[in-house]
Scaffold this active site. Sequence first.
Site, PDB file in Angstrom:
ATOM      1  N   HIS A   1     -14.593  68.353 -28.895  1.00 49.38           N
ATOM      2  CA  HIS A   1     -15.514  67.207 -28.829  1.00 49.38           C
ATOM      3  C   HIS A   1     -15.272  66.358 -30.081  1.00 49.38           C
ATOM      4  O   HIS A   1     -15.999  66.441 -31.070  1.00 49.38           O
ATOM      5  CB  HIS A   1     -16.971  67.687 -28.773  1.00 49.38           C
ATOM      6  CG  HIS A   1     -17.942  66.549 -28.931  1.00 49.38           C
ATOM      7  ND1 HIS A   1     -18.075  65.549 -27.999  1.00 49.38           N
ATOM      8  CD2 HIS A   1     -18.802  66.234 -29.925  1.00 49.38           C
ATOM      9  CE1 HIS A   1     -18.966  64.675 -28.411  1.00 49.38           C
ATOM     10  NE2 HIS A   1     -19.431  65.064 -29.585  1.00 49.38           N
TER      11      HIS A   1
ATOM     12  N   ASP B   1     -18.958  63.684 -23.095  1.00 52.81           N
ATOM     13  CA  ASP B   1     -17.642  63.044 -22.954  1.00 52.81           C
ATOM     14  C   ASP B   1     -17.269  62.937 -21.473  1.00 52.81           C
ATOM     15  O   ASP B   1     -16.733  61.928 -21.016  1.00 52.81           O
ATOM     16  CB  ASP B   1     -16.590  63.868 -23.705  1.00 52.81           C
ATOM     17  CG  ASP B   1     -17.056  64.211 -25.103  1.00 52.81           C
ATOM     18  OD1 ASP B   1     -17.122  63.298 -25.928  1.00 52.81           O
ATOM     19  OD2 ASP B   1     -17.414  65.376 -25.355  1.00 52.81           O
TER      20      ASP B   1
HETATM   21  N1  LIG Z   1     -21.812  67.422 -28.792  1.00 56.57           N
HETATM   22  C1  LIG Z   1     -22.231  66.166 -28.596  1.00 56.57           C
HETATM   23  O1  LIG Z   1     -21.836  65.532 -27.605  1.00 56.57           O
HETATM   24  C2  LIG Z   1     -23.182  65.484 -29.542  1.00 56.57           C
HETATM   25  C3  LIG Z   1     -23.695  64.227 -29.198  1.00 56.57           C
HETATM   26  C4  LIG Z   1     -24.591  63.594 -30.069  1.00 56.57           C
HETATM   27  C5  LIG Z   1     -24.939  64.202 -31.262  1.00 56.57           C
HETATM   28  N2  LIG Z   1     -24.414  65.402 -31.588  1.00 56.57           N
HETATM   29  C6  LIG Z   1     -24.799  66.093 -32.838  1.00 56.57           C
HETATM   30  O2  LIG Z   1     -26.088  66.686 -32.687  1.00 56.57           O
HETATM   31  C7  LIG Z   1     -26.662  66.923 -33.978  1.00 56.57           C
HETATM   32  C8  LIG Z   1     -28.094  66.452 -34.018  1.00 56.57           C
HETATM   33  O3  LIG Z   1     -28.173  65.062 -33.868  1.00 56.57           O
HETATM   34  P1  LIG Z   1     -29.562  64.270 -34.005  1.00 56.57           P
HETATM   35  O4  LIG Z   1     -29.229  62.860 -33.763  1.00 56.57           O
HETATM   36  O5  LIG Z   1     -30.646  64.922 -33.236  1.00 56.57           O
HETATM   37  O6  LIG Z   1     -29.817  64.453 -35.572  1.00 56.57           O
HETATM   38  P2  LIG Z   1     -31.198  64.317 -36.355  1.00 56.57           P
HETATM   39  O7  LIG Z   1     -30.852  64.206 -37.805  1.00 56.57           O
HETATM   40  O8  LIG Z   1     -32.089  63.295 -35.751  1.00 56.57           O
HETATM   41  O9  LIG Z   1     -31.862  65.724 -36.093  1.00 56.57           O
HETATM   42  C9  LIG Z   1     -31.317  66.904 -36.576  1.00 56.57           C
HETATM   43  C10 LIG Z   1     -32.491  67.793 -36.925  1.00 56.57           C
HETATM   44  O10 LIG Z   1     -31.961  69.049 -37.286  1.00 56.57           O
HETATM   45  C11 LIG Z   1     -32.773  69.557 -38.313  1.00 56.57           C
HETATM   46  N3  LIG Z   1     -32.060  70.605 -39.019  1.00 56.57           N
HETATM   47  C12 LIG Z   1     -31.159  70.486 -40.019  1.00 56.57           C
HETATM   48  N4  LIG Z   1     -30.760  71.699 -40.423  1.00 56.57           N
HETATM   49  C13 LIG Z   1     -31.406  72.602 -39.660  1.00 56.57           C
HETATM   50  C14 LIG Z   1     -31.435  74.019 -39.627  1.00 56.57           C
HETATM   51  N5  LIG Z   1     -30.701  74.744 -40.463  1.00 56.57           N
HETATM   52  N6  LIG Z   1     -32.213  74.620 -38.706  1.00 56.57           N
HETATM   53  C15 LIG Z   1     -32.963  73.894 -37.868  1.00 56.57           C
HETATM   54  N7  LIG Z   1     -33.015  72.555 -37.875  1.00 56.57           N
HETATM   55  C16 LIG Z   1     -32.240  71.914 -38.757  1.00 56.57           C
HETATM   56  C17 LIG Z   1     -33.108  68.331 -39.165  1.00 56.57           C
HETATM   57  O11 LIG Z   1     -34.267  68.557 -39.977  1.00 56.57           O
HETATM   58  C18 LIG Z   1     -33.322  67.270 -38.088  1.00 56.57           C
HETATM   59  O12 LIG Z   1     -34.675  67.180 -37.700  1.00 56.57           O
HETATM   60  C19 LIG Z   1     -25.716  66.207 -34.943  1.00 56.57           C
HETATM   61  O13 LIG Z   1     -24.837  67.160 -35.482  1.00 56.57           O
HETATM   62  C20 LIG Z   1     -24.953  65.240 -34.056  1.00 56.57           C
HETATM   63  O14 LIG Z   1     -23.716  64.889 -34.614  1.00 56.57           O
HETATM   64  C21 LIG Z   1     -23.565  66.051 -30.744  1.00 56.57           C
HETATM   65  O1  LIG Z   2     -19.774  61.022 -32.430  1.00 50.94           O
HETATM   66  C1  LIG Z   2     -20.726  61.542 -32.998  1.00 50.94           C
HETATM   67  O2  LIG Z   2     -20.717  61.878 -34.189  1.00 50.94           O
HETATM   68  C2  LIG Z   2     -21.978  61.775 -32.223  1.00 50.94           C
HETATM   69  C3  LIG Z   2     -21.734  62.492 -30.991  1.00 50.94           C
HETATM   70  O3  LIG Z   2     -20.902  63.588 -31.142  1.00 50.94           O
HETATM   71  C4  LIG Z   2     -21.264  61.614 -29.868  1.00 50.94           C
HETATM   72  O4  LIG Z   2     -20.214  61.903 -29.287  1.00 50.94           O
HETATM   73  O5  LIG Z   2     -21.980  60.649 -29.553  1.00 50.94           O
END
Ligand SMILES: NC(=O)c1ccc[n+]([C@@H]2O[C@H](COP(=O)([O-])OP(=O)(O)OC[C@H]3O[C@@H](n4cnc5c(N)ncnc54)[C@H](O)[C@@H]3O)[C@@H](O)[C@H]2O)c1
Ligand SMILES: O=C(O)C[C@H](O)C(=O)O
Length: 326
Positions: free
Chosen positions: A187, A159
């Site tokens: 967030h 962000d």
């Molecule tokens: N804070 C931020 O700014 C931010 C930004 C983008 C995404 N995210 C979040 O990050 C997370 C991951 O996103 P992504 O696009 O890589 O998702 P994704 O679905 O591509 O990958 C997530 C992975 O986590 C694995 N997983 C699920 N449960 C699990 C567990 N208990 N232990 C270990 N692994 C497990 C899944 O098998 C998958 O491979 C999501 O929650 C997304 O919303 C946060």
């Molecule tokens: O917004 C979402 O769910 C994904 C991630 O947290 C983001 O900010 O890109």
Amino acid sequence: MKSPVRVAITGAAGQISYSLLFRIAAGEMLGPDQPVILQMLEITPALGALKGVAMELDDCAFPLLAGMVCTDDANVAFKDADYALLVGARPRGPGMERKDLLEANAAIFSAQGKAINDNASKDIKVLVVGNPANTNALIAQRNAPDIDPRQFTAMTRLDHNRAMTQLAQKTDKTINDVKNLVIWGNHSSTQYPDIHHTTVDGTDAMSLIDQAWYENDFIPTVQQRGAAIIDARGASSAASAANAAIFHMRDWALGSAEGDWVSMGVYSDGSYGIEKGLIYSFPCVCKDGDWSIVQGVELNEFSTGKMKATEEELQQERDAVSHLLP
Ligand SMILES: NC(=O)c1ccc[n+]([C@@H]2O[C@H](COP(=O)([O-])OP(=O)(O)OC[C@H]3O[C@@H](n4cnc5c(N)ncnc54)[C@H](O)[C@@H]3O)[C@@H](O)[C@H]2O)c1
Ligand SMILES: O=C(O)C[C@H](O)C(=O)O
């Protein structure tokens, strides 16, 4: 060469990790003289895909990659870990709010908090990326009673980076000109991107833009950027999220830039009247492997109202998962 450190990454076969792991192994997170052992956690059905990622890491022949562990057992993944990036969780799809993920993802973070408590280095630095990141960090922290709560953080650096770019583009400057921006709170779409103390090329940012752009364009754009990426890509942000995770951990471990602030979701000590114990994003500086909240930031009524609203959302999220908070 230093001795290797252990970096645990959950969700290691997912899309964020596919950008993250290679950069960590290349030294972008902990420095070009710091070997790493990657301890990668996945759910059992994804172990095949994780094996493929590990094969590619091998094929990069990274000089700093001192070892790899691929596992579906959190106790193995967090064993003696010095750093943990908790990425594994279900991402938001089109039309979903982050709070829809709360129940689905909360259980993961209580189990992982316990596994960190029982297995990791007591000095571990934890970054939660998986959403809802602040509340997941709170759940992990509360399930790890033997570890200092200050060592659990949540990611709002994405962000922060988004806000810096929006402001730089609006003022026809580069992100290198933008200093002392803050993301306050959660967030989520209640986060408060604050530029009242920001300078752009040495000039007060608020004097370069008008209040209407700030309120009606800048703030909602930053708050809704995650959803806009999901709409455009059909999948949530990945490379930019991985980049923000690298920046967050790099600054925490090696120090943030002199004269600037970074935004981090950290354990509230009651600063700025925010309830103690919430994981809330504050302006921080990092030095000697530790973070501190910047004190004395002046707040007007507009800012305190927005900071309160995002605090209230975090209190509601916490109350919704109270059964997972020992
Ligand atoms: N804070 C931020 O700014 C931010 C930004 C983008 C995404 N995210 C979040 O990050 C997370 C991951 O996103 P992504 O696009 O890589 O998702 P994704 O679905 O591509 O990958 C997530 C992975 O986590 C694995 N997983 C699920 N449960 C699990 C567990 N208990 N232990 C270990 N692994 C497990 C899944 O098998 C998958 O491979 C999501 O929650 C997304 O919303 C946060
Ligand atoms: O917004 C979402 O769910 C994904 C991630 O947290 C983001 O900010 O890109």
